[in-house]
Design a protein around this motif. Structure first.
Motif: not given
Ligand code: NOJ
Ligand code: NOJ
Length: 462
Positions: A71, A204, A338
């Motif tokens: 990140y 996603e 989420r």
């Molecule tokens: C999958 C996760 O669900 C999503 O929220 C994320 O942004 C990506 N991978 C990459 O971090």
């Protein structure tokens, strides 16, 4: 601290929310804890003095090593939301005595740097600057690998953070920021961009009409209309943005409310959503709660909010063993994540979404304080949502409800975490997980506490 809460039924598909029956005597996070979180938050801002905002400093195990530098990127969304909250904290009475919580010079410098950073992106990467979600914090170039693209919530969030800043500046600075703001608002005022198939904020699922994206677009265009009118003496821009908000975006709630007895706001369109929306089933999704908290679209104390909270309580109580265990143990509140089918990191509660629920409840308290009384039917809907027969719709009852949620969140911050916030809370063991020092977690927690202080006053620095 937990004595006035009562555990309720925890069977499958039941509402396990545990209410406190009065606001906490001492706020859910002490003044000292607030300051610690603020210090951790500040470290992610203005990277190397260039203005970028890191999404998180810590490891990201949930990525399974998939993605270059975890990140350690500047996300347009996370950064703009962080700038929004940082600016709100300037005159916050969150901590007493009335010494400012955040130094206003620090805030001005940080947002200034952020604006220069975003200007680099708008100028240097004009073609992709609206839809790329994630940027290199040193070079201001887009993430080079595959990712969920495009994402259309960025321009609205960025324009809003910059309007908030520009409103307090002198006229020449206003004019130069207005050019940046218009770069985003003019893009947003095109129906082809409004209706573009976009990834959702969780990066996603694709659809042309995600609630979060629509709500942010609408809010940004509407605020642009006001800004052009009040500060820029620009009636042409003002009516263009108003027209786009009203007619091109329209009411974001249309086709986003399930309207039977259990009405709730949905992230994917109710009718005619994409196959991708259907696959992930993001009807019940924390994104909608964030949209309610970050815009004025839905009144926080309304029937629709109450019913949405009830549906979320049932959904996330059922999805997370930790919610059931906490409720059985009498820990107040509830934790939200989420969406129900989430698998990222195992599919856990999220700190930032749980804090957004508390924020919604504090905002409801604020709206009662500002004079909006609840109807008997609304009170009934909240009694049901909060599993609390004695709920009266008073300011204090809403603060108590918000405090319940913040108590459960606080309960899962282990002393050894030192008030570092992560992204998630493990749904089985209740320990924080993934992306230590997530900027957005700090932003939502501080924002919720800030709204609380607006309702009940400041808290002593202990
Ligand atoms: C999958 C996760 O669900 C999503 O929220 C994320 O942004 C990506 N991978 C990459 O971090
Ligand atoms: C993954 C989240 O799903 C997304 O919303 C966020 O922007 C990034 N992580 C960065 O925090």
């Amino acid at each position: 601290m937990l004595t006035n809460s009562v555990p309720l039924g925890t069977g499958a598909a039941s509402n396990c929310f545990v209410p406190l029956f009065a606001p906490l005597a001492a706020p859910p996070f002490s003044g000292h804890e607030v300051r610690m979180m603020l210090e951790h938050f500040k470290k992610n801002l203005n990277v190397d003095g260039r203005g970028a905002v890191l999404a998180a400093r810590g490891e990201v195990p949930a990525l399974n090593g998939c993605c270059l530098r975890g990140y350690h990127w500047h996300w347009t969304r996370d950064a703009a939301l962080a700038m929004d909250v940082l600016q709100r904290l300037v005159d916050s009475t969150l901590v007493c005595p009335d010494k400012p919580l955040v130094d206003s010079i620090f805030v001005t410098n940080t947002v200034h740097s952020y604006a220069s950073w975003e200007a680099r992106i708008q100028v240097g990467q004009a073609a992709v600057s609206h839809t790329e979600p994630k940027w290199d914090p040193l070079t201001a170039k887009p993430y080079p690998e595959s990712w969920c693209r495009p994402q259309t919530d960025g321009p609205g969030l960025r324009a809003r953070a910059l309007m908030q800043f520009a409103a307090g500046l002198g006229s020449s600075e206003k004019i130069s920021l207005w050019a940046m703001i218009r770069f985003d608002l003019d893009w947003l005022a095109e129906s082809v961009n409004i209706n573009m198939v976009s990834c959702d904020l969780w990066e996603e699922t694709q659809d042309a009409a995600m609630f979060w994206n629509r709500a942010i677009m609408h809010a940004a265009l509407f605020e642009g209309h006001k800004f052009a009118e009040s500060f820029m003496d620009d009636p042409v821009a003002s009516s263009k943005y108003r027209e786009a908000a009203d007619n091109l975006v329209g009411d974001p709630l249309i086709n986003h409310v399930v309207t039977d007895d259990d009405a709730f706001i949905t992230e994917c369109p109710v009718q005619g959503g994409s196959a991708s929306c259907a696959k992930y089933n993001k009807s019940l999704d924390g994104a909608t709660l964030l949209a309610v908290v970050h815009t004025d679209l839905v009144s926080p104390a309304s029937m629709l909010s109450a019913k949405t909270v009830k549906a979320f309580n049932i959904g996330f109580c059922t999805a997370y063993p930790i919610n059931q265990r906490d409720s059985a143990d009498g820990v107040p509140g509830v934790l939200y994540g989420r969406y129900l089918n989430d698998t990222y990191g195992g599919g856990n509660p999220w700190v930032l979404i749980t804090a957004a629920l508390a924020n919604l409840l504090y905002q409801a308290g604020r709206s009662v304080k500002n004079g909006s009384d609840l109807s008997p039917k609304e009170i009934e809907a909240w009694q049901d949502a909060l599993a609390w027969r004695g709920f009266t719709g008073s300011i204090h009852d809403f603060v108590a409800a918000g405090d319940s949620v913040m108590s459960r969140l606080h309960h899962h911050i282990h002393p050894s975490d030192d008030f570092h916030l992560y992204e998630q809370i493990d749904k089985n063991v209740g320990q924080q997980y993934n992306a230590r020092d997530l900027t957005w977690s700090y932003a939502e927690v501080l924002s919720a506490l800030h709204v609380r202080s607006r309702v009940v006053g400041c808290q002593m620095l202990v």
